[in-house]
Structures are given as structure tokens and as C-alpha cells.
Design an enzyme around this catalytic site. Structure first.
Site, PDB file in Angstrom:
ATOM      1  N   ARG A  34      10.102  -2.841   0.979  1.00 16.01           N
ATOM      2  CA  ARG A  34      10.357  -3.307   2.344  1.00 16.01           C
ATOM      3  C   ARG A  34      11.711  -3.952   2.592  1.00 16.01           C
ATOM      4  NH1 ARG A  34       4.816  -6.418   2.473  1.00 16.01           N
ATOM      5  NH2 ARG A  34       5.565  -6.561   0.342  1.00 16.01           N
ATOM      6  N   ASP A  80       1.001   2.661  -6.411  1.00 12.27           N
ATOM      7  CA  ASP A  80       0.526   1.299  -6.584  1.00 12.27           C
ATOM      8  C   ASP A  80      -0.436   1.263  -7.757  1.00 12.27           C
ATOM      9  OD1 ASP A  80       0.731  -1.365  -4.973  1.00 12.27           O
ATOM     10  OD2 ASP A  80      -1.302  -1.250  -5.755  1.00 12.27           O
TER      11      ASP A  80
HETATM   12  O1  CP3 Z   1       8.541  -0.607  -8.324  1.00 15.42           O
HETATM   13  C1  CP3 Z   1       8.498   0.280  -7.466  1.00 15.42           C
HETATM   14  O2  CP3 Z   1       9.398   0.481  -6.622  1.00 15.42           O
HETATM   15  C2  CP3 Z   1       7.309   1.248  -7.480  1.00 15.42           C
HETATM   16  C3  CP3 Z   1       6.246   0.944  -6.602  1.00 15.42           C
HETATM   17  C4  CP3 Z   1       5.229  -0.151  -6.898  1.00 15.42           C
HETATM   18  C5  CP3 Z   1       4.498  -0.762  -5.842  1.00 15.42           C
HETATM   19  N1  CP3 Z   1       3.548  -1.570  -6.399  1.00 15.42           N
HETATM   20  C6  CP3 Z   1       4.722  -0.512  -4.414  1.00 15.42           C
HETATM   21  C7  CP3 Z   1       4.183  -1.451  -3.440  1.00 15.42           C
HETATM   22  C8  CP3 Z   1       4.751  -0.678  -8.104  1.00 15.42           C
HETATM   23  C9  CP3 Z   1       5.223  -0.431  -9.534  1.00 15.42           C
HETATM   24  C10 CP3 Z   1       3.680  -1.567  -7.773  1.00 15.42           C
HETATM   25  C11 CP3 Z   1       2.872  -2.279  -8.770  1.00 15.42           C
HETATM   26  C12 CP3 Z   1       1.923  -3.310  -8.338  1.00 15.42           C
HETATM   27  N2  CP3 Z   1       1.097  -3.304  -7.232  1.00 15.42           N
HETATM   28  C13 CP3 Z   1       1.619  -4.483  -9.071  1.00 15.42           C
HETATM   29  C14 CP3 Z   1       2.226  -4.838 -10.406  1.00 15.42           C
HETATM   30  C15 CP3 Z   1       3.568  -5.437 -10.264  1.00 15.42           C
HETATM   31  C16 CP3 Z   1       3.552  -6.848  -9.756  1.00 15.42           C
HETATM   32  O3  CP3 Z   1       4.076  -7.041  -8.636  1.00 15.42           O
HETATM   33  O4  CP3 Z   1       3.069  -7.739 -10.454  1.00 15.42           O
HETATM   34  C17 CP3 Z   1       0.639  -5.197  -8.362  1.00 15.42           C
HETATM   35  C18 CP3 Z   1       0.040  -6.518  -8.775  1.00 15.42           C
HETATM   36  C19 CP3 Z   1       0.312  -4.436  -7.211  1.00 15.42           C
HETATM   37  C20 CP3 Z   1      -0.719  -4.744  -6.167  1.00 15.42           C
HETATM   38  C21 CP3 Z   1      -0.114  -4.894  -4.850  1.00 15.42           C
HETATM   39  N3  CP3 Z   1       0.382  -3.853  -4.102  1.00 15.42           N
HETATM   40  C22 CP3 Z   1       0.050  -6.088  -4.104  1.00 15.42           C
HETATM   41  C23 CP3 Z   1      -0.367  -7.458  -4.576  1.00 15.42           C
HETATM   42  C24 CP3 Z   1       0.648  -5.721  -2.896  1.00 15.42           C
HETATM   43  C25 CP3 Z   1       0.942  -6.598  -1.726  1.00 15.42           C
HETATM   44  C26 CP3 Z   1       2.015  -7.561  -2.054  1.00 15.42           C
HETATM   45  C27 CP3 Z   1       3.201  -7.342  -1.171  1.00 15.42           C
HETATM   46  O5  CP3 Z   1       4.325  -7.332  -1.710  1.00 15.42           O
HETATM   47  O6  CP3 Z   1       2.973  -7.180   0.028  1.00 15.42           O
HETATM   48  C28 CP3 Z   1       0.904  -4.328  -2.925  1.00 15.42           C
HETATM   49  C29 CP3 Z   1       1.572  -3.523  -1.878  1.00 15.42           C
HETATM   50  C30 CP3 Z   1       2.803  -2.782  -2.284  1.00 15.42           C
HETATM   51  N4  CP3 Z   1       2.948  -2.057  -3.420  1.00 15.42           N
HETATM   52  C31 CP3 Z   1       3.986  -2.662  -1.509  1.00 15.42           C
HETATM   53  C32 CP3 Z   1       4.843  -1.818  -2.219  1.00 15.42           C
HETATM   54  C33 CP3 Z   1       6.212  -1.323  -1.795  1.00 15.42           C
HETATM   55  C34 CP3 Z   1       4.227  -3.268  -0.135  1.00 15.42           C
HETATM   56  C35 CP3 Z   1       3.337  -2.554   0.822  1.00 15.42           C
HETATM   57  C36 CP3 Z   1       3.937  -2.241   2.155  1.00 15.42           C
HETATM   58  O7  CP3 Z   1       4.876  -1.416   2.256  1.00 15.42           O
HETATM   59  O8  CP3 Z   1       3.378  -2.770   3.105  1.00 15.42           O
END
Ligand code: CP3
Length: 368
Positions: A34, A80
């Protein structure tokens, strides 16, 4: 230059395998996301984050976006970690502004006993299609990283039902202390699911894999070994090691796991990811050169003035070196943030960070 028009750059894979590199390679956790206006635009077109993940063409498009802007040394599959429990039938959804949630969290013993590992080529076909599509689009320019959550981290979400308000892990930890047999069953099935999932990503074209143990750091010393590390060890042992004649390195990242890095390095992975609370040089002294290290710039450091960001990047690079004259071209360090990039990060700062990592590690190598 468009990412796919670049010459082949495999510094990332060589650094992970502790082979000589031209400079310290860099990529950023959540590099597609984002903080980039073009990501928000594609996500709007997709309708939602999940629809974006489930559309291989659009997932490919956003994977490549940060590579068009910055000289990153690796691409990471846009997806994700929670697609796996979704494929297990828990019903993933994202409530606006609240993060991920499950319609059917795992609480009842019968539901836990019924849990089965999905077939990744059927239930997660869209991920495999995205991997293949991205790999094609990269034209060998930079390596593609596949990933999964660790069984413990996935279990946290599956049992808690999402990343909602009570962040004390009360439900999953109550299960851990009261009914360890049930938690072990969840972890056991999830481990099989993760092995199959990562191997399917490798078969589809992923050239390295990373295991995100985002919540390992909330466990007690004893529980970490029993409920997280053991299962990651099983995963690493079950991974495809060579694909198309090339080694497929694995990275294990336990956020908050700095005190356990010796044990993590022992499970057979090629690299250990570190958050910013552990010094890279200390980590290296503790585990020697058995594995590569990935990290560990504090994501909140990205909000400082550009010259402060550059200085901090140099400090992180220098902290890895055993002595000031050591050539960075020895490999063994992949520069990254210590956790995902914040959605409020100015994109211009990312460019400064990436360019500084390259120029400073090249210069240090030339002197060394
Ligand atoms: O790294 C990258 O660019 C690849 C994409 C990626 C995403 N999530 C995209 C994402 C990867 C590798 C993840 C891993 C992920 N997802 C983890 C492990 C890494 C970490 O952060 O500890 C976890 C715990 C998740 C679970 C998850 N997904 C959460 C807690 C959230 C919401 C938190 C937030 O930042 O809003 C997501 C959503 C998410 N995953 C987004 C993205 C780009 C944001 C969603 C959006 O566009 O609205």
C-alpha cells in the site's frame, strides 16, 4: 529500466548460499503493497485484496511494481500466508481496517480432528498460476521468492480467528497449555500442508522460499522449541532442495526470535532472518558462517530524513562485517527490513535505501 529488461542478477541466491556477490543484495518484506500508489490502483481494480491475490495476472502485475521503481535484487510472490488456512476451509476475509479474519475459526475438537491438508495444485491453483506467470514475466532478471507462514503462526490466526483486538494470544495459548494434543494435531496437519504448498511453488518456478514465523517470538523458551521450531525443522527437511539443477535456498524468519538463532541455524535452513533487535555482527559471531543472515533495518527508520536513512543503512551493512576491511563480496548477507514495510513509507525513501545498500557495499568491497 523495466525490471524484465535488466541483465540476469542472481546476487540474492548467491548471498544466501554464501557465495561471492557483486554487492550486498536487497529486497524488502511487503515490497509490493500500500505504500505504492500503483498498488492501490491495481487493488482498486481487483475489487479487494483477496481478489487481487486470487487473480494471477494482477498478482503478477503488483509483484513487478516495486521492481520497476527500485533496483531490488529479488521479487517475492504477491500473496498472503493465510491462503493456506483459507484452502483448509476456514473462510478468510478482510474486514476493512481490521486485518484478516476467519469465518470459521478452529475451536471445536471435532473441527480440529477433521482438518486435512489441501492439495496445493487444486485448492491453491491460483497461487501456482501466479508463480508461473511471475517467473515468466521476470525473464530471469532477478530470482523469485516463494513463501509460507510457519505452522505456529498459521495456527495463531486459525485458532484466534484473525488478528483482531485481543492480541494476547489467549485462545491459542490456552489450547497450548490445556490441550497440547489438539494444538499438536493442528500443527501436524498444517506442517504437511506447508511442505506440499512450498514444494508446489518450487515446482511452479519459485527459486528460494521463506518461512514467516511472525508470532514465534510470543512463545516461552520451552514452547518455542516444542510448538514452532520442531515443525519448521520438519518443513525444511521436506523441501525440494534442487530444481532445474539449481539449489533452492530456504530462509527462516522468527520475528522476536533473536535469542534462538543458534537453534534456528541448526534446523537445516540456508539463511536466518533477523528483526532489528538483534545485531547482525553479534548474530554472526554466535552462529558462525553456517548460514546466511537476512535483515535487519528497523521499518520505522524509514520515516527519518533521507540522509539519516542512508546513514542507518550503512550502519546495518557495516554491522554484518567481521572487520572493517572485510569485502562485502564474500556473500552471506541479504539486506532487508527487520519486518514488513509500513504502508506510510515514502516511496522516495525506498529508493534511497536500495541505492545506498548497493553503493555502500560496492565501495566497501572495493576498499576491502
Ligand atoms: O512481501 C511481499 O510483498 C509479498 C506479499 C505478502 C503479503 N503478506 C501481502 C499483504 C507477504 C509475504 C505477506 C505475509 C504475511 N501476511 C505475514 C507474514 C509477514 C509478517 O508481516 O509478519 C502475515 C502475518 C500476514 C497476515 C496478514 N495479511 C495481515 C496481518 C494483514 C493485514 C495487516 C496490514 O498490513 O494491513 C495482511 C494483509 C496484507 N498482506 C496486505 C498485503 C500487501 C495489505 C492488504 C491490503 O492491500 O489491504
Amino acid at each position: 529500466m523495466s525490471p524484465t529488461a535488466r541483465p540476469k542478477n542472481d546476487n540474492f541466491l548467491r548471498a544466501l548460499l554464501r557465495q561471492p556477490v557483486d554487492y550486498t543484495p536487497v529486497w524488502l518484506m511487503r515490497q509490493a503493497g500500500r505504500y505504492l500508489p500503483e498498488y492501490n490502483e491495481t487493488r482498486r481494480r481487483a475489487g479487494s485484496f483477496l481478489q487481487l491475490c486470487k487473480n494471477p495476472q494482477m498478482a503478477c502485475e503488483v509483484t513487478l511494481q516495486p521492481l520497476s521503481r527500485f533496483e531490488l535484487d529479488a521479487a517475492i510472490l504477491f500473496s498472503d500466508i493465510l491462503t493456506v488456512p483459507d484452502a483448509m476451509g476456514l473462510g478468510l476475509y478482510f474486514a476493512e481496517g481490521e486485518g484478516p479474519k476467519f469465518e470459521r475459526p478452529l475451536r471445536e475438537e471435532w473441527a480440529i480432528r477433521d482438518l486435512t491438508a489441501p492439495d496445493p495444485n487444486v485448492h491453491l491453483r491460483y497461487v501456482m498460476d501466479a508463480v508461473a506467470e511471475i517467473r515468466r514475466a521476470l525473464h530471469g532478471s532477478v530470482p523469485l521468492i516463494g513463501f509460507s507462514g510457519s505452522p505456529w503462526t498459521l495456527a495463531c490466526y486459525m485458532v484466534e480467528g484473525g488478528s483482531g483486538s485481543p492480541t494476547d494470544y489467549r485462545t491459542v495459548k490456552t489450547m497450548l497449555y490445556d490441550r497440547p494434543d489438539l494444538l499438536h494435531h493442528i500443527l501436524d496437519v498444517t506442517t504437511t500442508a506447508v511442505i506440499d504448498y512450498l514444494n508446489a511453488q518450487i515446482a511452479s518456478g519459485a527459486q528460494a522460499v521463506m518461512i514467516f514465523d511472525s508470532w514465534g517470538g510470543v512463545l516461552s523458551h520451552a514452547a518455542y522449541r516444542e510448538f514452532s521450531l520442531t515443525y519448521m525443522q520438519r518443513i525444511v527437511a521436506g523441501l525440494t532442495r534442487v530444481a532445474d539443477g539449481e539449489r533452492v535456498p530456504s530462509i527462516v524468519f522468527t520475528k522476536g526470535g533473536g535469542q534462538w538463532i543458534e537453534s534456528i541455524a541448526d534446523i537445516g535452513c540456508d539463511a536466518v532472518g533477523l528483526d532489528w533487535t538483534t545485531d547482525l555482527g553479534d548474530a554472526r559471531r554466535r552462529i558462525g558462517d553456517r548460514v546466511a543472515l537476512q535483515g535487519n533495518f528497523d521499518p520505522m527508520g524509514m520515516f527519518a530524513a533521507p540522509e539519516k536513512v542512508a546513514a542507518e543503512a550503512c550502519r546495518v551493512l557495516d554491522s554484518y562485517a567481521a572487520d572493517p576491511a572485510e569485502a562485502r563480496t564474500a556473500g552471506g548477507h541479504v539486506f532487508n527490513l527487520g519486518h514488513g514495510i509500513s504502508q506510510f513509507t515514502p516511496p522516495d525513501t525506498v529508493k534511497i535505501l536500495v541505492d545506498t545498500v548497493h553503493s555502500h557495499s560496492r565501495r566497501a568491497s572495493a576498499q576491502g
